[in-house]
Write an enzyme that holds these catalytic residues in place. Structure first.
Site, PDB file in Angstrom:
ATOM      1  N   GLY A 273      41.826  36.123  37.307  1.00 19.94           N
ATOM      2  CA  GLY A 273      41.104  36.893  38.705  1.00 19.94           C
ATOM      3  C   GLY A 273      40.982  35.977  39.948  1.00 19.94           C
TER       4      GLY A 273
ATOM      5  CB  SER B 271      45.881  34.311  36.364  1.00 14.51           C
ATOM      6  OG  SER B 271      46.851  34.085  37.600  1.00 14.51           O
ATOM      7  CD1 TRP B 272      39.930  32.374  38.472  1.00 19.59           C
ATOM      8  CD2 TRP B 272      40.576  30.946  40.282  1.00 19.59           C
ATOM      9  NE1 TRP B 272      38.963  31.542  38.836  1.00 19.59           N
ATOM     10  CE2 TRP B 272      39.016  31.184  39.594  1.00 19.59           C
ATOM     11  CE3 TRP B 272      41.826  30.395  40.964  1.00 19.59           C
ATOM     12  CZ2 TRP B 272      38.278  30.366  41.442  1.00 19.59           C
ATOM     13  CZ3 TRP B 272      40.267  29.221  42.207  1.00 19.59           C
ATOM     14  CH2 TRP B 272      39.340  29.367  41.715  1.00 19.59           C
TER      15      TRP B 272
ATOM     16  CG  ASP C 188      53.903  35.161  36.562  1.00 22.20           C
ATOM     17  OD1 ASP C 188      53.556  35.867  37.047  1.00 22.20           O
ATOM     18  OD2 ASP C 188      53.158  33.706  36.135  1.00 22.20           O
TER      19      ASP C 188
ATOM     20  CG  HIS D  44      50.469  36.473  36.182  1.00 18.15           C
ATOM     21  ND1 HIS D  44      50.824  35.303  36.331  1.00 18.15           N
ATOM     22  CD2 HIS D  44      49.497  37.747  35.528  1.00 18.15           C
ATOM     23  CE1 HIS D  44      49.568  35.093  36.722  1.00 18.15           C
ATOM     24  NE2 HIS D  44      48.878  36.090  36.228  1.00 18.15           N
TER      25      HIS D  44
END
Length: 333
Positions: free
Chosen positions: A51, A118-119, A273, A301
């Site tokens: 996120g 990701s984050w 990605d 991703h």
């Protein structure tokens, strides 16, 4: 002689209910949803969701062998089941690092494997650099280092590959504000008017979702954009963090990598990605002698693309057997 086919790994069976769960009050305002699944005496692993604002949904329980791992999931401040939903006050990377430590102490974990996507990779690395003595190692998918270059790419660079998604994302903003789309979206995501706030968040989430997979999944994107809880949490928290440089100094992660570079790390990266580009994963790998990297050639991703998913679970299986990743074959291009 024909080379043997590489084994393909898939999700472990669904875990319908956690062993235990709860809400952890971390300050006067914020409470975090947490849960534990799997073997209470197994290898502790904490999963840090992306996120920011995405939340750690039930499918994330299935990355780990429940007989071998003590699987710990939680929703970060303002995310999904944590309260207050989409709250931005006292919500920074430093706050989240302190929350992870509070959860570790609450669950009486000495050291744990840190996993994130990701984050979640950014947060995993920032946490590890603050508390290396509490980490067994790292499993990272879709590496995002939180730099200004990566943020600029997300907001503007992806239009080179997703022109229609970018057009829909950018033209909703008045022409005079399009030179700074991030500020424009952050302002609207925090607007007092509910409908404006919701629409800004929905468009932000739709843009991100439209660029996540190598093969566009319209149904999945539309389902996500129709969920008001998902939209508000991701849209508001994402834009706040992006606007503030993820609350990190530029290039902070790589500058401090020596604090954790003695620990094992597996990097799983989609070769196509477009949200967290392969360049970041490769830079991290080159700076980390104890890391191995897998570039999945036919993936974007999303962690649920078949090649990425298989490599992720292969890494969890390897760690449960060896407690490290150095014997895990790697690929990079």
């Amino acid at each position: 002689m024909e080379a043997p086919c590489k084994k393909t790994y898939s999700l472990f069976p669904e875990i319908k209910e956690p062993n235990r769960s709860g809400m952890l009050q971390v300050d006067d305002l914020h409470s975090l949803y947490w849960e534990e699944c799997g073997n209470p005496d197994g290898i502790p692993v904490v999963y840090l969701h992306g996120g920011p604002g995405e939340g750690a949904g039930p499918r994330k329980r299935q990355f780990w062998d429940p007989e071998a791992y003590r699987i710990i999931l939680f929703d970060q401040r303002g995310s999904m089941r944590s309260t207050p939903l989409a709250e931005l006050k006292d919500n920074t990377t430093s706050h989240l690092i302190r929350d992870i430590e509070a959860l570790r102490r609450h669950l009486d974990v000495d050291r744990w494997l840190i996993a994130g996507g990701s984050w979640g990779t950014t947060l995993a690395l920032a946490y590890g650099e603050s508390h290396p003595e509490r980490c067994l190692g790292f499993l990272l998918r879709g590496v995002f280092l939180g730099t200004s270059d990566e943020i600029e790419w997300f907001v503007y660079g992806m239009r080179r590959f997703f022109p229609k998604a970018f057009e829909d994302f950018s033209t909703w903003i008045p022409k005079e504000e399009r030179d700074d789309l991030l500020t424009a979206y952050a302002k609207r995501a925090t607007a007092e008017e509910h409908d404006l706030r919701l629409e800004a968040c929905r468009r932000w989430v739709t843009y991100s979702g439209s660029c996540s997979s190598l093969e566009y999944d319209r149904e999945a994107v539309e389902k996500m954009a129709a969920n008001e809880t998902v939209v508000l949490a991701m849209g508001r928290i994402d834009t706040c963090y992006f606007k503030n440089g993820m609350f990190l100094e530029d290039n902070q992660i790589l500058q401090n990598i020596d604090r954790i570079s003695h620990l094992p790390c597996a990097i799983i990266q989609g070769g196509h990605d477009m949200i967290a580009t392969p360049n970041s994963a490769y830079r991290l790998h080159k700076a980390w002698p104890n890391s191995v990297i897998h570039m999945v050639p036919d993936a974007g991703h999303s962690p649920m693309e078949s090649g990425t998913l298989s490599r992720l679970i292969e890494a969890t299986e390897h760690f449960k057997q060896h407690g490290r990743f150095d014997q895990l074959s790697e690929s990079a291009s």
